[in-house]
Motif scaffolding. Structure first.
Motif, mmCIF file in Angstrom:
data_model
loop_
_atom_site.group_PDB
_atom_site.id
_atom_site.type_symbol
_atom_site.label_atom_id
_atom_site.label_comp_id
_atom_site.label_asym_id
_atom_site.label_seq_id
_atom_site.Cartn_x
_atom_site.Cartn_y
_atom_site.Cartn_z
ATOM 1 N N UNK A 201 -6.602 10.679 4.280
ATOM 2 C CA UNK A 201 -5.687 9.663 3.749
ATOM 3 C C UNK A 201 -5.309 8.578 4.752
ATOM 4 N N UNK A 202 -4.987 8.969 5.971
ATOM 5 C CA UNK A 202 -4.523 8.007 6.968
ATOM 6 C C UNK A 202 -5.491 6.867 7.228
ATOM 7 N N UNK A 203 -6.767 7.160 7.508
ATOM 8 C CA UNK A 203 -7.713 6.067 7.735
ATOM 9 C C UNK A 203 -7.869 5.143 6.521
ATOM 10 N N UNK A 204 -7.865 5.715 5.335
ATOM 11 C CA UNK A 204 -7.978 4.896 4.122
ATOM 12 C C UNK A 204 -6.714 4.053 3.921
ATOM 13 N N UNK A 205 -5.568 4.662 4.187
ATOM 14 C CA UNK A 205 -4.289 3.952 4.079
ATOM 15 C C UNK A 205 -4.276 2.764 5.042
ATOM 16 N N UNK A 206 -4.659 3.006 6.291
ATOM 17 C CA UNK A 206 -4.665 1.944 7.299
ATOM 18 C C UNK A 206 -5.681 0.857 6.950
ATOM 19 N N UNK A 207 -6.837 1.240 6.439
ATOM 20 C CA UNK A 207 -7.850 0.258 6.048
ATOM 21 C C UNK A 207 -7.318 -0.663 4.947
ATOM 22 N N UNK A 208 -6.586 -0.110 3.994
ATOM 23 C CA UNK A 208 -5.996 -0.941 2.933
ATOM 24 C C UNK A 208 -4.923 -1.867 3.493
ATOM 25 N N UNK A 209 -4.113 -1.366 4.417
ATOM 26 C CA UNK A 209 -3.092 -2.201 5.036
ATOM 27 C C UNK A 209 -3.763 -3.354 5.800
ATOM 28 N N UNK A 210 -4.817 -3.035 6.553
ATOM 29 C CA UNK A 210 -5.546 -4.073 7.288
ATOM 30 C C UNK A 210 -6.159 -5.096 6.344
ATOM 31 N N UNK A 211 -6.704 -4.609 5.243
ATOM 32 C CA UNK A 211 -7.307 -5.487 4.240
ATOM 33 C C UNK A 211 -6.259 -6.411 3.619
ATOM 34 N N UNK A 212 -5.084 -5.884 3.340
ATOM 35 C CA UNK A 212 -3.997 -6.674 2.752
ATOM 36 C C UNK A 212 -3.516 -7.747 3.729
ATOM 37 N N UNK A 213 -3.577 -7.435 5.050
ATOM 38 C CA UNK A 213 -3.093 -8.376 6.075
ATOM 39 C C UNK A 213 -4.023 -9.571 6.246
ATOM 40 N N UNK A 214 -5.264 -9.438 5.835
ATOM 41 C CA UNK A 214 -6.224 -10.541 6.007
ATOM 42 C C UNK A 214 -6.051 -11.633 4.987
ATOM 43 N N UNK B 279 0.863 -1.176 0.000
ATOM 44 C CA UNK B 279 0.000 0.000 0.000
ATOM 45 C C UNK B 279 0.903 1.231 0.000
ATOM 46 N N UNK B 280 0.567 2.221 -0.823
ATOM 47 C CA UNK B 280 1.448 3.390 -0.952
ATOM 48 C C UNK B 280 0.666 4.618 -1.402
ATOM 49 N N UNK B 281 1.332 5.748 -1.265
ATOM 50 C CA UNK B 281 0.841 7.007 -1.818
ATOM 51 C C UNK B 281 1.655 7.313 -3.071
ATOM 52 N N UNK B 282 1.017 7.923 -4.038
ATOM 53 C CA UNK B 282 1.716 8.494 -5.196
ATOM 54 C C UNK B 282 1.479 9.995 -5.111
ATOM 55 N N UNK B 283 2.563 10.749 -4.958
ATOM 56 C CA UNK B 283 2.460 12.194 -4.815
ATOM 57 C C UNK B 283 2.988 12.886 -6.063
ATOM 58 N N UNK B 284 2.123 13.698 -6.688
ATOM 59 C CA UNK B 284 2.502 14.494 -7.849
ATOM 60 C C UNK B 284 2.986 15.843 -7.319
ATOM 61 N N UNK B 285 4.259 16.178 -7.626
ATOM 62 C CA UNK B 285 4.879 17.369 -7.051
ATOM 63 C C UNK B 285 5.765 18.061 -8.082
ATOM 64 N N UNK B 286 6.167 19.286 -7.771
ATOM 65 C CA UNK B 286 7.080 20.045 -8.630
ATOM 66 C C UNK B 286 7.747 21.146 -7.815
ATOM 67 N N UNK B 287 8.927 21.541 -8.233
ATOM 68 C CA UNK B 287 9.653 22.602 -7.521
ATOM 69 C C UNK B 287 8.992 23.963 -7.731
ATOM 70 N N UNK B 288 8.259 24.143 -8.810
ATOM 71 C CA UNK B 288 7.591 25.412 -9.081
ATOM 72 C C UNK B 288 6.293 25.567 -8.283
ATOM 73 N N UNK B 289 5.936 24.561 -7.512
ATOM 74 C CA UNK B 289 4.668 24.522 -6.788
ATOM 75 C C UNK B 289 4.879 24.893 -5.316
ATOM 76 N N UNK B 290 4.444 26.082 -4.872
ATOM 77 C CA UNK B 290 4.644 26.471 -3.473
ATOM 78 C C UNK B 290 3.905 25.561 -2.490
ATOM 79 N N UNK B 291 2.773 25.044 -2.879
ATOM 80 C CA UNK B 291 2.021 24.152 -1.999
ATOM 81 C C UNK B 291 2.772 22.834 -1.811
ATOM 82 N N UNK B 292 3.484 22.394 -2.846
ATOM 83 C CA UNK B 292 4.296 21.173 -2.737
ATOM 84 C C UNK B 292 5.388 21.363 -1.692
ATOM 85 N N UNK B 293 5.970 22.537 -1.668
ATOM 86 C CA UNK B 293 7.012 22.827 -0.670
ATOM 87 C C UNK B 293 6.415 22.770 0.728
ATOM 88 N N UNK B 294 5.213 23.288 0.863
ATOM 89 C CA UNK B 294 4.550 23.302 2.169
ATOM 90 C C UNK B 294 4.285 21.888 2.687
#
Length: 188
Positions: free
Chosen positions: A175-188, A73-88
C-alpha cells in the motif's frame, strides 16, 4: 489381444505422468502458484467508488456519498467490531494517520453502538466513518469480508484493493509505495 489391454492403460498412465511432471516444472505454473491470495483482483480498479448515500457513524443525521471522499489520496478501510483481524490492524491505522495518511472507514454489517464504543476505546483513525449496517456499500465494492482496504486517488477512483490486515509489511511492500506514487502523481 490380451497384451493390448495391459499396454494401453500403461501408456495412458505414462503419458499422464509425463504431462503432470512437465506442468510441475513449468516456470509459469510455479509463478502462478506464488500469487499473493490477499491481492485478489477487483473489477473496480480504475473506476470511481460506486455511488452510495449512507449515514455517518459519528453523526447519523449526516449522509455521506462518494463526493465526500474526494480531494486527496486516501485509503478506504472496511472494518467491523466482530472482526478480530480488524482489531489487530486498528492500532496500525492510528499510526498511519499520525504520519498524515488519510483513511475513511466503512463500518461493515455492524452495530452502531458497538462501533462507537470501539472507536472511543481504541482511537478513531478515520476522517469519515460510513455506517453500512446492511452491507450494501460492501456489496457494491465487491467486499469478501472485513478487513479490506482500498486505495483511491483525489478524484475517488479506486487504484488498489488489499484483503487482510494492514501492518508494516503490507504498508511497506503493497500500500505505501502505491499511496506515495499517487501522491507524487497528484503533485505534478
Amino acid at each position: 489381444m490380451r497384451r493390448s489391454w495391459v499396454v494401453i492403460p500403461l501408456l495412458l498412465f505414462l503419458g499422464l505422468t509425463a504431462l503432470f511432471l512437465k506442468t510441475l516444472s513449468d516456470k509459469k505454473t510455479q509463478q502462478d502458484l506464488a500469487v499473493d491470495p490477499s491481492a485478489l483482483p477487483s473489477a473496480l480498479i480504475g473506476k470511481p467508488v460506486p455511488f452510495f448515500e449512507l449515514p455517518s457513524l459519528d453523526d447519523p443525521e449526516q449522509l455521506i456519498s462518494p463526493d465526500d471522499l474526494k480531494g486527496e489520496v486516501a485509503l478506504i478501510n472496511v472494518w467491523a467490531t466482530w472482526c478480530p483481524t480488524c482489531r489487530a490492524e486498528h492500532a496500525y491505522f492510528n499510526k498511519l494517520v499520525e504520519r498524515g495518511v488519510t483513511i475513511y472507514g466503512v463500518n461493515y454489517k455492524d452495530e452502531s453502538e458497538a462501533a462507537r464504543r470501539w472507536l472511543a476505546e481504541l482511537g478513531n483513525p478515520y476522517r469519515l466513518n460510513i455506517e453500512d449496517p446492511q452491507g450494501s456499500l460492501g456489496i457494491n465494492l465487491g467486499v469478501y469480508g472485513a478487513p479490506e482496504t482500498f486505495l483511491i486517488d483525489a478524484e475517488g477512483v479506486i487504484h488498489y484493493k488489499y484483503i487482510g490486515a494492514v501492518d508494516d509489511r503490507v504498508w511497506n511492500n503493497e500500500l505505501g509505495p502505491r499511496y506515495q506514487a499517487l501522491i507524487d502523481q497528484e503533485a505534478q
